[in-house]
Design a protein around this motif. Structure first.
Motif, mmCIF file in Angstrom:
data_model
loop_
_atom_site.group_PDB
_atom_site.id
_atom_site.type_symbol
_atom_site.label_atom_id
_atom_site.label_comp_id
_atom_site.label_asym_id
_atom_site.label_seq_id
_atom_site.Cartn_x
_atom_site.Cartn_y
_atom_site.Cartn_z
ATOM 1 N N MET A 1 -1.645 -25.724 -30.422
ATOM 2 C CA MET A 1 -2.180 -24.502 -29.899
ATOM 3 C C MET A 1 -3.422 -24.853 -29.092
ATOM 4 S SD MET A 1 -2.987 -21.076 -32.171
ATOM 5 C CE MET A 1 -2.378 -21.909 -33.585
ATOM 6 N N ALA A 2 -3.426 -24.570 -27.821
ATOM 7 C CA ALA A 2 -4.554 -24.901 -26.960
ATOM 8 C C ALA A 2 -5.539 -23.750 -26.921
ATOM 9 C CB ALA A 2 -4.062 -25.190 -25.548
ATOM 10 N N LYS A 3 -6.812 -24.113 -26.781
ATOM 11 C CA LYS A 3 -7.832 -23.087 -26.656
ATOM 12 C C LYS A 3 -7.731 -22.436 -25.288
ATOM 13 C CE LYS A 3 -11.167 -25.020 -29.816
ATOM 14 N NZ LYS A 3 -12.540 -25.439 -30.003
ATOM 15 N N GLN A 4 -7.971 -21.140 -25.279
ATOM 16 C CA GLN A 4 -7.873 -20.365 -24.045
ATOM 17 C C GLN A 4 -9.099 -20.619 -23.180
ATOM 18 O OE1 GLN A 4 -7.558 -16.255 -24.832
ATOM 19 N NE2 GLN A 4 -7.255 -15.664 -22.730
ATOM 20 N N ARG A 5 -8.867 -20.653 -21.873
ATOM 21 C CA ARG A 5 -9.977 -20.773 -20.935
ATOM 22 C C ARG A 5 -10.816 -19.511 -21.002
ATOM 23 N NH1 ARG A 5 -5.827 -21.587 -16.848
ATOM 24 N NH2 ARG A 5 -6.711 -19.683 -16.065
ATOM 25 N N ALA A 6 -12.106 -19.648 -20.753
ATOM 26 C CA ALA A 6 -13.019 -18.514 -20.832
ATOM 27 C C ALA A 6 -12.692 -17.439 -19.805
ATOM 28 C CB ALA A 6 -14.452 -18.994 -20.654
ATOM 29 N N ASP A 7 -12.089 -17.819 -18.675
ATOM 30 C CA ASP A 7 -11.851 -16.845 -17.617
ATOM 31 C C ASP A 7 -10.474 -16.197 -17.693
ATOM 32 O OD1 ASP A 7 -10.505 -19.175 -16.971
ATOM 33 O OD2 ASP A 7 -10.962 -19.081 -14.842
ATOM 34 N N SER A 8 -9.731 -16.436 -18.745
ATOM 35 C CA SER A 8 -8.392 -15.861 -18.883
ATOM 36 C C SER A 8 -8.430 -14.630 -19.771
ATOM 37 C CB SER A 8 -7.441 -16.877 -19.517
ATOM 38 O OG SER A 8 -7.260 -17.970 -18.668
ATOM 39 N N LEU A 144 -2.619 -17.554 -26.060
ATOM 40 C CA LEU A 144 -1.362 -17.902 -25.402
ATOM 41 C C LEU A 144 -1.626 -18.171 -23.928
ATOM 42 C CD1 LEU A 144 1.682 -18.245 -25.846
ATOM 43 C CD2 LEU A 144 1.932 -15.827 -25.257
ATOM 44 N N ASP A 145 -1.256 -19.365 -23.483
ATOM 45 C CA ASP A 145 -1.549 -19.779 -22.105
ATOM 46 C C ASP A 145 -0.284 -20.355 -21.486
ATOM 47 O OD1 ASP A 145 -2.935 -20.282 -19.792
ATOM 48 O OD2 ASP A 145 -3.847 -22.138 -20.512
ATOM 49 N N ILE A 146 0.615 -19.452 -21.114
ATOM 50 C CA ILE A 146 1.847 -19.834 -20.443
ATOM 51 C C ILE A 146 1.875 -19.094 -19.105
ATOM 52 C CG2 ILE A 146 3.085 -20.324 -22.607
ATOM 53 C CD1 ILE A 146 4.460 -17.602 -22.346
ATOM 54 N N PRO A 147 2.693 -19.542 -18.162
ATOM 55 C CA PRO A 147 2.731 -18.873 -16.856
ATOM 56 C C PRO A 147 2.980 -17.357 -16.945
ATOM 57 C CG PRO A 147 3.884 -20.953 -16.720
ATOM 58 C CD PRO A 147 3.540 -20.742 -18.189
ATOM 59 N N ALA A 148 3.742 -16.933 -17.923
ATOM 60 C CA ALA A 148 4.024 -15.502 -18.067
ATOM 61 C C ALA A 148 2.744 -14.701 -18.300
ATOM 62 C CB ALA A 148 5.009 -15.270 -19.207
ATOM 63 N N VAL A 149 1.808 -15.251 -19.035
ATOM 64 C CA VAL A 149 0.535 -14.565 -19.272
ATOM 65 C C VAL A 149 -0.179 -14.344 -17.944
ATOM 66 C CG1 VAL A 149 -1.782 -14.796 -20.282
ATOM 67 C CG2 VAL A 149 0.244 -15.409 -21.632
ATOM 68 N N LEU A 173 6.916 -13.281 -22.606
ATOM 69 C CA LEU A 173 5.851 -13.036 -23.594
ATOM 70 C C LEU A 173 6.436 -12.533 -24.896
ATOM 71 C CD1 LEU A 173 3.044 -11.342 -21.482
ATOM 72 C CD2 LEU A 173 2.941 -13.535 -22.643
ATOM 73 N N PHE A 174 7.349 -11.567 -24.813
ATOM 74 C CA PHE A 174 7.981 -11.047 -26.023
ATOM 75 C C PHE A 174 8.666 -12.171 -26.797
ATOM 76 C CE2 PHE A 174 8.580 -6.643 -23.876
ATOM 77 C CZ PHE A 174 7.283 -6.289 -24.200
ATOM 78 N N ALA A 175 9.347 -13.070 -26.082
ATOM 79 C CA ALA A 175 10.030 -14.194 -26.733
ATOM 80 C C ALA A 175 9.021 -15.138 -27.386
ATOM 81 C CB ALA A 175 10.894 -14.944 -25.719
ATOM 82 N N ALA A 176 7.920 -15.407 -26.710
ATOM 83 C CA ALA A 176 6.888 -16.287 -27.278
ATOM 84 C C ALA A 176 6.279 -15.659 -28.526
ATOM 85 C CB ALA A 176 5.802 -16.574 -26.236
ATOM 86 N N TRP A 177 6.037 -14.362 -28.495
ATOM 87 C CA TRP A 177 5.481 -13.685 -29.666
ATOM 88 C C TRP A 177 6.473 -13.673 -30.817
ATOM 89 C CZ3 TRP A 177 3.630 -9.316 -25.988
ATOM 90 C CH2 TRP A 177 2.419 -9.683 -25.405
ATOM 91 N N ARG A 178 7.747 -13.451 -30.522
ATOM 92 C CA ARG A 178 8.760 -13.495 -31.584
ATOM 93 C C ARG A 178 8.801 -14.885 -32.214
ATOM 94 N NH1 ARG A 178 11.550 -10.174 -28.130
ATOM 95 N NH2 ARG A 178 12.698 -11.901 -27.231
ATOM 96 N N ALA A 179 8.678 -15.931 -31.387
ATOM 97 C CA ALA A 179 8.678 -17.296 -31.906
ATOM 98 C C ALA A 179 7.490 -17.545 -32.818
ATOM 99 C CB ALA A 179 8.667 -18.302 -30.743
ATOM 100 N N ALA A 180 6.385 -16.816 -32.585
ATOM 101 C CA ALA A 180 5.197 -16.937 -33.433
ATOM 102 C C ALA A 180 5.273 -15.983 -34.632
ATOM 103 C CB ALA A 180 3.933 -16.661 -32.620
ATOM 104 N N GLY A 181 6.386 -15.266 -34.773
ATOM 105 C CA GLY A 181 6.561 -14.369 -35.906
ATOM 106 C C GLY A 181 5.967 -12.993 -35.694
ATOM 107 N N ILE A 182 5.790 -12.600 -34.428
ATOM 108 C CA ILE A 182 5.180 -11.318 -34.115
ATOM 109 C C ILE A 182 6.165 -10.498 -33.303
ATOM 110 C CG2 ILE A 182 3.276 -10.214 -32.857
ATOM 111 C CD1 ILE A 182 2.075 -13.250 -33.396
ATOM 112 N N GLY A 183 6.352 -9.277 -33.707
ATOM 113 C CA GLY A 183 7.197 -8.374 -32.931
ATOM 114 C C GLY A 183 8.619 -8.333 -33.417
#
Length: 184
Positions: A1-8, A144-149, A173-183
Motif C-alpha cells: 500500500m503506497a502513501k498518497q501524494r499530498a496533492d491528490s 488508493l493511487d491508480i489511474p482510475a482515481v 474504483l468499485f472493483a478495487a474497493w471490492r478487492a479491499a473488502g469494501i462495497g
C-alpha cells in the motif's frame, strides 16, 4: 500500500459503511491520545510510542470523514480533500498499531490499551488484528493511487462530462474497493 501524494484528492465510495463501521477505531485512537497525553504529563512521553497529537489527529480525521459523507448511495463516488498532515497521522498510527500487534516491546502499552478496549468496550468484541485491518482498510481507501482515481477526480473537479471513460474509471474504483473488502 503506497502513501498518497499530498496533492491528490481522495475518492471515496458512495456507501459510507467502510468508515461508519470504523467508529470503534476512532474511539480507540482517542483513548490512545488521552493516554499518551497523560504519559507525557507524567514524564514518560514515549510510553505510547508517539506523542498524543498523531493519535488525536487520526481519531479526528476518521470522525471528520464519518460526519462529512452524505447518506449512502451505492452507485456514487465522492471527492474529499484531506491535508497531508491528516494522512500522515493515520499512517503513523497504523505503524504503531502494527508494531503493537507484532509484539514490539516498545509498543507494549499500546497493545495493552488496544486489546483491552477492543475486547471489553466493543460489541462484538474485536481483536487487535481487527483494529489493524480496519485501519489498513481506511488507508487503502484514502490512499488508493491508480489511474482510475486520477480520471474520476479530474472529471469531478473540473465538472467534466461523465462519459464512457469516466464510467469505466468509476467501475475500476468499485472493483478495487471490492478487492479491499469494501462495497457490494
Amino acid at each position: 500500500m503506497a502513501k498518497q501524494r499530498a496533492d491528490s484528492p481522495c475518492v471515496l465510495p458512495g456507501d459510507p459503511a467502510w468508515i461508519h463501521d470504523a467508529r470503534y477505531v476512532q474511539d480507540i485512537l482517542a483513548s490512545l491520545a488521552a493516554a499518551a497525553a497523560v504519559a507525557h504529563d507524567y514524564g514518560d512521553p514515549e510510553k505510547y510510542v508517539l506523542p498524543h497529537l498523531p493519535f488525536q489527529v487520526a481519531a479526528d480525521t476518521i470522525g471528520q470523514i464519518r460526519s462529512d459523507l452524505p447518506p449512502a448511495r451505492h452507485d456514487t463516488v465522492y471527492l474529499m480533500a484531506l491535508p497531508a498532515f491528516q494522512l500522515e497521522a493515520l499512517w503513523q498510527v497504523l505503524g504503531v498499531l502494527q508494531r503493537a500487534r507484532d509484539a514490539d516491546e516498545d509498543a507494549t502499552e499500546v497493545l495493552d490499551l488496544v486489546r483491552d478496549y477492543a475486547m471489553r468496550c466493543c460489541l462484538p468484541p474485536r481483536r487487535v488484528d481487527d483494529v489493524v485491518s480496519d485501519m489498513e482498510r481506511i488507508l487503502a481507501i484514502l490512499s488508493l493511487d491508480i489511474p482510475a482515481v486520477h480520471k474520476v477526480s479530474t472529471t469531478l473537479l473540473l465538472e467534466g462530462e461523465r462519459d464512457d471513460a469516466f464510467r469505466s474509471a468509476r467501475d475500476e474504483l468499485f472493483a478495487a474497493w471490492r478487492a479491499a473488502g469494501i462495497g457490494p
